[in-house]
Design an enzyme around this catalytic site. Structure first.
Site, PDB file in Angstrom:
ATOM      1  N   ASP A  27      31.445   2.842  50.141  1.00 20.95           N
ATOM      2  CA  ASP A  27      31.777   4.266  50.193  1.00 20.95           C
ATOM      3  C   ASP A  27      31.105   5.036  49.065  1.00 20.95           C
ATOM      4  O   ASP A  27      31.151   4.634  47.896  1.00 20.95           O
ATOM      5  CB  ASP A  27      33.299   4.455  50.099  1.00 20.95           C
ATOM      6  CG  ASP A  27      34.018   3.872  51.305  1.00 20.95           C
ATOM      7  OD1 ASP A  27      33.416   3.861  52.392  1.00 20.95           O
ATOM      8  OD2 ASP A  27      35.168   3.421  51.154  1.00 20.95           O
ATOM      9  N   ASP A  38      28.412  -1.207  46.396  1.00 23.77           N
ATOM     10  CA  ASP A  38      29.652  -0.696  46.956  1.00 23.77           C
ATOM     11  C   ASP A  38      29.282   0.018  48.255  1.00 23.77           C
ATOM     12  O   ASP A  38      28.104   0.317  48.496  1.00 23.77           O
ATOM     13  CB  ASP A  38      30.296   0.264  45.949  1.00 23.77           C
ATOM     14  CG  ASP A  38      31.656   0.766  46.414  1.00 23.77           C
ATOM     15  OD1 ASP A  38      32.253   0.132  47.303  1.00 23.77           O
ATOM     16  OD2 ASP A  38      32.109   1.794  45.889  1.00 23.77           O
TER      17      ASP A  38
END
Length: 529
Positions: free
Chosen positions: A10, A8
């Site tokens: 963020d 991922d």
């Protein structure tokens, strides 16, 4: 076996939530942060959350967003982690509900080839408040499947790293799912949980798994090679109709010569049988040695990894102690200046310098008087300086703290070095064991091949013996039954039983069974083929 690591973006690759930072440009960071948190907790679906947040950014300059993207900090350890994964030959990708303007910056910094994200809709350099992309309504698992479809990679060969509810689909489905500083709902689904904001912790887990894979792959390859060798032997041992190869054996011209040939062949087959069984014994022995070495290899590798982890943990303590020591030393220096001690030292040094000039140089009266005056003025200043006793006491406490932390640095450094040496010892031992295991495996394969060759030789000789027995049997005089021979009937029954037994023995031989000398002689007696 790991082939692909998916991150991922963020709060995983970058230290922060990109859209929250972008929200500051439009003074809507609080509203966006609230929606983000609900999405991370799984309270609202991701599609709703991303659309609502982007709507709040309508009218924001894409140029300003690019500046924010350029300044977003990478997560601690991100550069080292990505670099090491690439060194290991692993594919690295980003799958994120964040935005391409952010992902592109990260890709450029870290050298990541593939990133799957969403995109702002822009008109005249301003955001329209709309968002497009594969992760607006689609799941990360869908994107992951699409990525691996053409890359000869299965989900079992994927490591997925994430922190939010929208990461769960890929974390659950990947071979290894890692929850990185994640919400509880994500941790429950993950195989590994990392609660430190340091991506090298994720790297450690992956490298540990790669090390385990190496050992298991070595073992699997060795087992497969052994099975292939065994299958080859079994194929060679499968009977051809009568279980034996065709014989082109040339019989002697006389019966005496044929009988001599039979004696020679029987001695020869006994020798070959013994040699074959010896090769089988060696193969069994080497396989056992290899398997024991592989078990030891795995054990020592785990030990090496344990000491490496211990060393890394101790090194953290070393750095913490160094930091505390240096902070104490800095405070001491600042206190010395503020307490006047440094001023006193400086003035005293100036006075000493002037006195030395007066004592050692030939000066004219005017210059000497000026130097004397300067020294006296400095002495007056010195008398006016009063060192702050309370500050002096604080400095002494800080000095004591600095010394204590320095002792910790020394102690922890020695322990870290000891753990490092133990790690190296076990890694070296692992290399030695792997070499020995490989050698045992080679000997195992060689012995199996030799046993197979001897078995073929055994069958060839047995085929020759059958030819000899046929010749001897056709020239055997027929026995006439005598009325006076009271045991002829019982002898006939015995012969029938022996022949049936011989047929059973031959069936056993056809299926690869080991024959005793007695069984071999019985086969020869009745010329079963």
């Amino acid at each position: 076996m790991i082939k692909l690591v998916v991150f991922d973006l963020d709060n995983v690759i970058i230290d922060g939530e990109a859209i929250d930072e972008i929200g500051k440009l439009a003074n809507v960071e609080d509203e966006i942060a609230e929606i983000t948190e609900k999405a991370m907790q799984g309270e609202i679906d991701f599609e709703t959350s991303i659309k609502d947040r982007v709507k709040l950014l309508e009218g924001t300059s894409i140029e300003d967003i690019q500046k924010v993207a350029d300044e977003l900090p990478l997560m601690n350890g991100a550069e080292d982690t990505i670099a090491r994964l690439k060194e290991e030959g692993l594919d690295v990708a980003i799958i994120s509900g964040s935005f391409d303007v952010v992902a592109q910056t990260v890709k450029d910094k870290l050298g990541i080839e593939n990133a799957y994200t969403n995109s702002f809709t822009v008109e005249d350099g301003k955001l329209t408040g709309e968002v497009t992309g594969p992760l607006v309504s689609g799941s990360k698992l869908d994107v992951l499947k699409e990525h691996i479809e053409g890359n000869d990679t299965s989900l079992e060969e994927v490591v997925a790293v994430g922190d939010g509810a929208n990461d769960i689909s890929m974390i659950e489905s990947a071979g290894i799912g890692i929850a990185f500083n994640a919400k509880d709902s994500v941790k429950e689904k993950a195989d590994v949980v990392v609660d430190e904001k340091d991506l090298t912790k994720v790297l450690d887990e992956i490298i540990n798994q790669l090390s385990t894979d190496v050992v298991e792959n070595d073992e699997t390859e060795q087992v497969e090679e052994a099975e292939d060798a065994e299958e080859s032997t079994e194929e060679a041992e499968k009977p051809k109709k009568d279980g034996l190869p065709e014989s082109d054996f040339v019989l002697a011209d006389t019966m005496e010569g044929v009988r001599k040939q039979k004696d020679e062949k029987e001695a020869e087959i006994a020798k070959v049988t013994e040699e074959r069984e010896e090769f089988n014994r060696i193969a069994k022995e080497q396989r056992k040695i290899r398997d024991e070495l592989n078990a030891s290899l795995k054990e020592n590798l785990n030990k090496a990894i344990e000491f490496r982890n211990e060393r890394n943990e101790i090194n953290k303590k070393v750095e913490e102690a160094k930091k505390a020591r240096n902070e104490a030393n800095n405070k001491i220096r600042n206190l010395e200046w503020s307490s006047g001690k440094r001023d006193k030292i400086k003035i005293e040094n100036e006075i000493k310098k002037i006195d030395k000039i007066i004592e050692t140089r030939v000066l004219d009266i005017k210059k000497e008087n000026q130097l004397v005056k300067n020294a006296n003025d400095l002495r007056k200043q010195l008398m006016e300086i009063h060192e702050d006793e309370s500050v002096k006491g604080e400095a002494q406490e800080l000095k004591k703290l600095s010394e204590e932390e320095h002792e910790k640095v020394i102690d922890f450094s020695e322990k870290a070095q000891a753990a490092h040496e133990e790690m190296l010892k076990f890694f070296r031992k692992t290399d030695d064991i792997r070499t020995a295991a490989d050698e045992a495996h080679k000997k195992f394969i060689e012995a199996r091949k030799n046993a197979s060759a001897k078995h073929e030789e055994f069958k060839s000789i047995l085929s020759d013996i059958h030819v000899i027995n046929k010749k001897l049997g056709s020239n055997r005089p027929r026995k006439r039954r005598s009325a006076s021979n009271k045991s002829s009937s019982s002898n006939g029954n015995k012969n029938r039983e022996e022949k049936e037994r011989a047929e059973e023995i031959f069936d056993k031989f056809k299926h690869g069974g080991k024959l005793s000398t007695e069984e071999l002689l019985l086969l020869q007696k009745y010329n079963i083929n």
